[in-house]
Design an enzyme around this catalytic site. Structure first.
Site, PDB file in Angstrom:
ATOM      1  N   GLU A   1     -12.064  -6.362   3.364  1.00 35.86           N
ATOM      2  CA  GLU A   1     -12.392  -4.913   3.859  1.00 35.86           C
ATOM      3  C   GLU A   1     -11.133  -4.257   3.146  1.00 35.86           C
ATOM      4  OE1 GLU A   1     -12.702  -2.200   7.733  1.00 35.86           O
ATOM      5  OE2 GLU A   1     -12.699  -4.200   8.055  1.00 35.86           O
ATOM      6  N   LEU A   2     -11.142  -3.276   2.220  1.00 35.42           N
ATOM      7  CA  LEU A   2     -10.169  -2.781   1.601  1.00 35.42           C
ATOM      8  C   LEU A   2      -9.024  -2.132   2.349  1.00 35.42           C
ATOM      9  CD1 LEU A   2      -8.912  -1.850  -1.051  1.00 35.42           C
ATOM     10  CD2 LEU A   2     -10.307   0.103  -0.869  1.00 35.42           C
ATOM     11  N   ASP A   3      -7.706  -2.586   2.314  1.00 33.80           N
ATOM     12  CA  ASP A   3      -6.581  -1.838   2.841  1.00 33.80           C
ATOM     13  C   ASP A   3      -6.883  -1.932   4.430  1.00 33.80           C
ATOM     14  OD1 ASP A   3      -5.469  -1.009   0.712  1.00 33.80           O
ATOM     15  OD2 ASP A   3      -6.202   0.603   0.728  1.00 33.80           O
ATOM     16  N   ALA A   4      -7.408  -3.112   5.156  1.00 30.92           N
ATOM     17  CA  ALA A   4      -7.552  -3.309   6.613  1.00 30.92           C
ATOM     18  C   ALA A   4      -6.943  -4.522   7.058  1.00 30.92           C
ATOM     19  CB  ALA A   4      -9.086  -3.239   6.786  1.00 30.92           C
TER      20      ALA A   4
ATOM     21  N   HIS B   1       0.797  -1.128  -0.154  1.00 38.77           N
ATOM     22  CA  HIS B   1       0.026   0.009  -0.014  1.00 38.77           C
ATOM     23  C   HIS B   1       0.799   1.081   0.099  1.00 38.77           C
ATOM     24  CE1 HIS B   1      -2.667   3.139   1.598  1.00 38.77           C
ATOM     25  NE2 HIS B   1      -3.647   2.315   1.097  1.00 38.77           N
TER      26      HIS B   1
END
Length: 327
Positions: free
Chosen positions: A269-272, A235
């Site tokens: 869950e996006l970017d979690a 990320h």
């Protein structure tokens, strides 16, 4: 303090049995296991995760010592107010005296005794390397870094293929490298309504884990369940961070003084997902957008390759609902 006294007591027991436990684990952190330690002895690594109990360290140590092995590094983590145990050991052994199959059986017996949630042993010089596929979009700085490290033998994986939703000319550096080393490149064009995930799943079905090397598509929950194995992403920032397109420009326009990169497991869950590795670097008003982007890309590729190396060396274990232990 009770936990520390227990570990010290168990290690003292090991010493009294004429087994020397060298517990300077920090000496090996970030280093690859070296098969050149001895012409006879070869290195192995074992990780263990279970409910905390008395005697775990002693049993694991005795298992290795009983077969003539010697521990070179040992890490233990028992979270405060949480009755769980994590360990990672590096050891050397004689494969004639302790055959690989027998080693797995011996550690499995201990895992069953303590009801372990995770018990994995690897012998790098014997076990096959992890098979991975790399997914990327237009930017290829992370891909190039991984390919060069793989070529130099610094990334202990076998790259089965590269998949991208962007087409690349055959005369580019990346395509020539892939062709020279026999690594297939699959151009899988995607649209907003068709991510072609079934085709991608078919391409990666024989891999051990996936790496998203700046793949700018969101993998669905259906894809993640269908794949069923770990997916590691890089990320563009310290999570949580600037979201959406052109994150480097967003950060530049905001006048930030630190930029970062985060490597994490992919979840629905996006970017979690659980974080594996994070890196930061200072920037200032003297940086222009070009130098800003260059620093950001350098962090991304370093962070991703370190996370993958840690994963392959069994340094990463799940901790709680959304955390990791990284030895």
């Amino acid at each position: 303090m009770m936990m520390m006294r227990r570990i010290i007591s168990e290690r003292a027991t090991c010493v009294s049995k004429n087994f020397i436990l060298r517990s300077s684990a920090s000496r090996f952190h970030g280093e690859s296991l070296d098969s050149s330690v001895s012409p006879v002895l070869i290195p192995g690594v074992h990780v263990f995760h279970c409910q905390d109990a008395v005697g775990i360290v002693a049993k694991l140590s005795d298992c290795i010592a009983a077969k003539g092995g010697n521990i070179l590094g040992y890490d233990v983590f028992v979270p405060e107010n949480n009755n769980v145990f994590y360990s990672r050991s590096e050891f050397i052994f004689d494969p004639v005296k302790w055959p690989r199959e027998q080693m797995s059986e011996d550690f499995q017996a201990i895992a069953q005794r303590f009801g372990a949630m995770n018990s994995v042993v690897r012998v790098p010089s014997i076990d096959p390397k992890y098979k991975i596929a790399l997914l990327l979009s237009k930017q290829d700085h992370c891909l190039v870094e991984m390919l060069h490290r793989w070529q130099d033998g610094k990334l202990p994986v076998d790259i089965t293929c590269v998949i991208s939703n962007h087409e690349r000319a055959s005369n580019t550096h990346v395509m020539r490298f892939l062709e020279r080393h026999g690594i297939p490149y699959h151009y899988v064009t995607t649209t907003k309504d068709n991510k072609r995930e079934d085709e991608i799943l078919d391409l990666v079905k024989d891999t051990d884990f996936l790496v998203l090397a700046r793949y700018m598509q969101i993998l669905s929950g259906k894809f993640l369940k269908g794949y069923g194995k770990d997916v590691i992403n890089i990320h563009h920032g310290l999570l949580p961070s600037f979201k959406g397109g052109y994150p480097a420009k967003q950060a530049f326009d905001a006048g930030v003084k630190l930029i970062g990169a985060t490597s994490h497991f992919v979840t629905e869950e996006l970017d979690a997902g659980p974080i594996i590795e994070q890196m930061v670097e200072s920037v200032s008003h003297r940086d222009n957008l070009r130098s800003f982007v260059q620093k950001s890309e350098d962090l991304e590729k370093k962070c991703l390759t370190k996370a993958i190396k840690s994963y392959c060396e069994l340094r990463v274990l799940p901790y709680g609902a959304n955390k990791t232990v990284v030895f």
